[in-house]
Design an enzyme around this catalytic site. Structure first.
Site, PDB file in Angstrom:
ATOM      1  N   CYS A 161       7.708 -51.055  -7.806  1.00  0.00           N
ATOM      2  CA  CYS A 161       8.150 -52.065  -8.774  1.00  0.00           C
ATOM      3  C   CYS A 161       9.445 -52.729  -8.324  1.00  0.00           C
ATOM      4  O   CYS A 161      10.534 -52.180  -8.511  1.00  0.00           O
ATOM      5  CB  CYS A 161       8.334 -51.392 -10.136  1.00  0.00           C
ATOM      6  SG  CYS A 161       8.979 -52.519 -11.378  1.00  0.00           S
ATOM      7  N   CYS A 186      11.917 -53.421 -11.096  1.00  0.00           N
ATOM      8  CA  CYS A 186      12.680 -52.255 -11.568  1.00  0.00           C
ATOM      9  C   CYS A 186      13.755 -51.863 -10.561  1.00  0.00           C
ATOM     10  O   CYS A 186      14.853 -51.469 -10.931  1.00  0.00           O
ATOM     11  CB  CYS A 186      11.773 -51.041 -11.751  1.00  0.00           C
ATOM     12  SG  CYS A 186      10.208 -51.396 -12.524  1.00  0.00           S
ATOM     13  N   ASP A 187      13.434 -51.907  -9.262  1.00  0.00           N
ATOM     14  CA  ASP A 187      14.284 -51.247  -8.268  1.00  0.00           C
ATOM     15  C   ASP A 187      14.952 -52.190  -7.271  1.00  0.00           C
ATOM     16  O   ASP A 187      15.824 -51.759  -6.514  1.00  0.00           O
ATOM     17  CB  ASP A 187      13.441 -50.220  -7.485  1.00  0.00           C
ATOM     18  CG  ASP A 187      12.858 -49.169  -8.418  1.00  0.00           C
ATOM     19  OD1 ASP A 187      13.531 -48.823  -9.397  1.00  0.00           O
ATOM     20  OD2 ASP A 187      11.730 -48.708  -8.169  1.00  0.00           O
TER      21      ASP A 187
END
Ligand code: NDP
Length: 306
Positions: A132, A135-136
Site C-alpha cells: 500500500c 499507507c507507507d
C-alpha cells in the site's frame, strides 16, 4: 436472530446496508479487518460518479458508512472466524467468540493483495515490503523504490510513490503492461519512473530492513541485484473466500459463483463486490452489486414469509 447480516464494509457491503436498512431489515454489518475495504488505502477516487473534482477514498467510505447508519444499520467491529451455512438460521462466529445467527447473509468480504510467495517477503513485510503506497509511501522520502507488477495498481502505486521517492523502478515479468493505456502513459512519461521488463524478483534482501532485490531476467537467465529501500508488491488480489470454500460453490480462482444476480449456491446467501467479481472490480460495480444483493435478499425474505 438477525434478518440480514452483511460481511464486509467496502462499497458492496455498505451499499447493501443502505438498501437493506431502507427496507427496514435492520442489517448488521460485520466490518472485517480493514473497515471500509480497499478504498480506505487509496487517495483520490476520480471515477466514482457524482464527484466531479474527485473524492478521497477514506472520505467516500466514511460517507457511505454514515449513510447506512442513518437508516438504522448496526455495525460490529471484528472479523468473522467461522460460518455454518449448512442449516438455517446461518451461524457466524465473530473473533472466535461471539455467535451471530441470521436468516440471510450477504457476503461482501472483498479481496486481498496477492503476494509473491517468497520467504523474505513475509519476513520484511512492514520493514520495507508493502502492498500500500498510500499507507507507507511517506516513509520513503528521497529513497529509491521498487514496484512489482504490470497492472493499473502497479502504475498507480509507482506514480504515487514519486511524490516521495527519488526514483521508482517498476519490475514486470513480461514486456507488455496489463494496465490501461492512460495509466501506462502516465507512468512511462514520468521522469522518476523506469521499467525493467521480463524480470522477476527472486529474493528481497536486507535484515532487519529492505536494502534491495535480487532479480532474474527471464529471457537471458541473468541475475542481478538492485539496491532499493522499499518493495511495493502490486500484483493483483485474491478473493477473501477461505471461510466459504466447503459451503458455497466457488470458481477455480476462489471467487463465489453467483446465479441470476447475487444468489449463491445456498438459498438465503448472497454475494456482492470483489468477492464474486474478478472482471470489473471497481468501486461503482461493487456498489451496484451490493444494491442487487440487498434487493435479492429482501425478495427472498418475502418469499419465505419473513
Ligand atoms: P491485475 O490483475 O490487473 O494485474 C496484476 C499484474 O501483476 C499483472 O501485470 C501480472 O502480470 C502481475 N503479476 C501477477 N502475479 C504475479 C507474480 N506472481 N509475479 C509477478 N507479477 C505478477 O491487478 P491490478 O491490481 O493491477 O488491477 C485489478 C483491477 O483493478 C483491474 O481491473 C484494474 O483496471 C483495476 N484498477 C483500476 C485503477 C484505476 O482505474 N485507477 C487502479 C487500480 C486498479 P501479467 O500481466 O503477466 O499477468
Amino acid at each position: 436472530m438477525r434478518n440480514v447480516v452483511i460481511i464486509g464494509s467496502g462499497p458492496a457491503g455498505l451499499t447493501a446496508a443502505i438498501y437493506a436498512s431502507r427496507a427496514n431489515l435492520w442489517p448488521l454489518v460485520i466490518e472485517g479487518i480493514q473497515a471500509g475495504g480497499q478504498l480506505t488505502t487509496t487517495t483520490e477516487v476520480e471515477n466514482y460518479p457524482g464527484f466531479r473534482h474527485a473524492i478521497m477514498g477514506p472520505e467516500l467510505m466514511s460517507e457511505m458508512r454514515a449513510q447506512a447508519e442513518r437508516f438504522g444499520t448496526e455495525f460490529l467491529a471484528g472479523n468473522v472466524s467461522a460460518v455454518d451455512l449448512k442449516t438455517t438460521p446461518f451461524k457466524l462466529v465473530v473473533e472466535g467468540v461471539e455467535i451471530v445467527e441470521t436468516k440471510t447473509l450477504i457476503i461482501a468480504s472483498g479481496a486481498s493483495s496477492k503476494m509473491l510467495g517468497i520467504p523474505s517477503e513475509r519476513r520484511l513485510l512492514g520493514h520495507g515490503v508493502s502492498t500500500c503506497a498510500t499507507c507507507d509511501g511517506f516513509f520513503f522520502k528521497g529513497k529509491d523504490l521498487v514496484v512489482v507488477g504490470g497492472g493499473d495498481t502497479a502504475m498507480e502505486e509507482a506514480i504515487f510513490l514519486t511524490k516521495f521517492a527519488s526514483h521508482v523502478t517498476v519490475i514486470h515479468r513480461r514486456e507488455t503492461l496489463r494496465a490501461s493505456d492512460i495509466m501506462q502513459d502516465r507512468a512511462k512519461m514520468h521522469p522518476k519512473i523506469s521499467f525493467l521488463w521480463n524480470t522477476v524478483v527472486q529474493e528481497i534482501l536486507g535484515n532487519p530492513i529492505v536494502t534491495g532485490v535480487r532479480l532474474m531476467n527471464l529471457q537471458t537467465g541473468s541475475a542481478s541485484v538492485l539496491p532499493s529501500a522499499g518493495v511495493f508488491v502490486a500484483i493483483g488480489h485474491s478473493p477473501n473466500t477461505g471461510l466459504f470454500k466447503d459451503q458455497l460453490s466457488l470458481d477455480e480462482g476462489g471467487y463465489i459463483l453467483t446465479f441470476g444476480g447475487s444468489k449463491t449456491s445456498v438459498p438465503g446467501v448472497f454475494a456482492a463486490g470483489d468477492v464474486q467479481d474478478h472482471v470489473y472490480r471497481q468501486a461503482i460495480t461493487a456498489a451496484g452489486s451490493g444494491c442487487m444483493a440487498a434487493i435479492d435478499c429482501e425478495r427472498y425474505l418475502e418469499s419465505v414469509g419473513h
